[in-house]
Design a protein around this motif. Structure first.
Motif, short mmCIF file in Angstrom:
data_model
loop_
_atom_site.label_atom_id
_atom_site.label_comp_id
_atom_site.label_asym_id
_atom_site.label_seq_id
_atom_site.Cartn_x
_atom_site.Cartn_y
_atom_site.Cartn_z
N ARG A 15 0.92 -1.28 0.01
CA ARG A 15 -0.04 0.11 -0.09
C ARG A 15 1.00 1.23 0.13
NH1 ARG A 15 -5.20 0.86 -0.85
NH2 ARG A 15 -5.17 2.05 0.71
N PRO A 16 0.64 2.30 -0.81
CA PRO A 16 1.54 3.40 -0.72
C PRO A 16 1.21 4.02 0.54
CG PRO A 16 -0.07 3.22 -2.63
CD PRO A 16 -0.65 2.45 -1.76
N GLU A 54 10.01 4.61 -2.48
CA GLU A 54 10.12 5.20 -1.37
C GLU A 54 8.81 5.43 -0.51
OE1 GLU A 54 11.27 9.55 0.82
OE2 GLU A 54 10.85 9.71 -1.28
N ASN A 55 7.75 5.37 -1.37
CA ASN A 55 6.37 5.44 -0.70
C ASN A 55 5.82 4.04 -0.36
OD1 ASN A 55 5.73 4.48 -3.30
ND2 ASN A 55 4.03 5.65 -3.41
N SER A 74 -5.99 1.09 4.17
CA SER A 74 -4.71 1.28 5.10
C SER A 74 -4.01 2.43 4.65
CB SER A 74 -4.16 0.16 5.69
OG SER A 74 -3.38 -0.23 4.51
N ARG A 75 -3.32 3.38 5.59
CA ARG A 75 -2.46 4.29 5.25
C ARG A 75 -1.05 3.80 6.28
NH1 ARG A 75 -2.62 9.50 3.88
NH2 ARG A 75 -0.31 9.62 4.30
N PRO A 76 -0.19 2.94 5.59
CA PRO A 76 1.05 2.43 6.31
C PRO A 76 1.81 3.48 7.17
CG PRO A 76 0.80 1.42 4.28
CD PRO A 76 -0.02 2.59 4.25
N ASP A 77 2.18 4.71 6.31
CA ASP A 77 2.90 5.59 7.01
C ASP A 77 2.12 5.86 8.51
OD1 ASP A 77 1.01 6.82 5.10
OD2 ASP A 77 1.99 8.64 5.24
#
Length: 344
Positions: free
Chosen positions: A90-91, A125-126, A291-294
């Motif tokens: 996921r980005p 990177e993302n 989801s937003r992993p970061d």
């Protein structure tokens, strides 16, 4: 510089274990040395061509793991060499870089924005998020998809509220993360359904209040006895089996939610009575639980450190990259809950 990698050269064939040439880093790319990678059921879907013909063959595989940043390309700002990271499909934050191409015997081997079935990987990177250096690498790998997707299905796709009933069909891999997420969200009852008793026992350890082996012919009736004749508030399917999807939909409350995270084969279809959709029933597919992993991974690390949950018991098999085809065979047989490739 070369690295050992598992390569998908043809659909429905064993992966080839070969050395490939690592490309020079470009804009927004990061070189990561893998420590651990999980084998996801989605990878088996890729091998089997579930989504149809694969126009990128040959290519590398794997989309969840943990490792250490060894080198960063131009304009990368979110990580530095030496950082411990989770690799996820996921980005997240950072640059969306082009997909790399590795070299092999004078030919190109394709790869996505992230791959993890190779000891050294060039990733966008993302597709990486920094984590504390002392975080267990297996736990970090579980954060890449199992936990973030499982919790996201509960929080984002199903929007489960305290006291709502949840039925999870398919409790290996992502399904186990869904069960744990349902427990943390305050769902009740939580019914786990699977073909394999070892997975049901693990689901019970992580929050299932009831377990049902679907080899029994009356498993649908058994679910109704627990959730009531009107069905569960939320039914979540991880099988991708058309007939099971139909049953999941029928087991959902008239104003409940059916969420699909298992991917059905491109040449199959389901038959559903859609009238309830006009009166509040919801049928939806999940893409990684939204989801937003970061954002999600740091929160989940904090929860684990405060003792809210511990996913280490999710892992049932550990292996080397050379043993990956054997592990995939065990996954097909239902023996595996989570299989981890160790590179060191």
């Amino acid at each position: 510089m070369k690295t050992k990698a598992a390569i998908l050269t043809a659909l429905r064939e064993p992966l080839a274990i070969e050395e490939v040439e690592i490309p020079t880093l470009g804009y927004g790319q990061v070189l990561v040395e893998l420590r651990v990678s999980r084998i996801c059921g989605s990878q088996i879907g890729e091998i089997d061509g579930v989504k149809g013909p694969d126009r990128f063959l040959p290519h590398l595989l794997g989309h969840e793991g943990s490792g250490t940043v060894r080198e960063i390309g131009p304009e990368v700002t979110t990580v530095n060499p030496g950082d411990s990271v989770v690799l996820h499909w996921r980005p997240g934050a950072g640059i969306q870089a082009r997909a790399p191409r590795y070299g092999f015997n004078g030919h190109s081997v394709n790869a996505g924005c992230v791959t993890t079935f190779n000891r050294f990987a060039v990733v966008s990177e993302n597709r990486i998020t920094a984590v504390p250096e002392d975080l267990d690498p297996e736990t970090a790998s579980l954060l890449a998809d199992t936990i973030t997707t499982g919790f996201g299905i509960i929080n984002n796709d199903a929007a489960v509220k305290i006291g709502e009933s949840v039925t999870v069909i398919g409790c290996g891999g992502i399904g186990l993360g869904v069960v744990l997420g349902a427990k943390l969200a305050g769902a009740h009852p939580i019914v786990a359904v699977d073909l394999f008793d070892n997975k049901l026992e693990k689901a019970k350890q992580y929050g299932a209040t009831h377990t049902i082996n679907s080899r029994d012919n009356d498993w649908v009736d058994a679910v109704r006895e627990i959730t009531g004749d009107s069905g569960a508030d939320c039914v979540i399917d991880g099988t991708g089996n058309p007939r099971v999807i139909e049953q999941a939909y029928s087991l959902t409350h008239p104003r409940g939610r059916t969420v699909l995270f298992g991917v059905m084969s491109h040449n199959e279809a389901v038959s559903l009575h859609t009238l309830p959709l006009h009166f509040g029933k919801i049928l939806t597919g999940s893409e990684g639980g939204g989801s937003r992993p970061d954002l999600d991974i740091p929160r989940y690390v904090k929860m684990m450190r405060e003792g809210r949950f511990d996913p280490k018991g999710f892992v049932s098999h550990r292996l080397t990259l050379d043993e990956i085809n054997e592990a995939i065979g065990k996954m097909r047989e239902g023996e595996v809950i989570h299989a981890m490739i160790h590179f060191s």
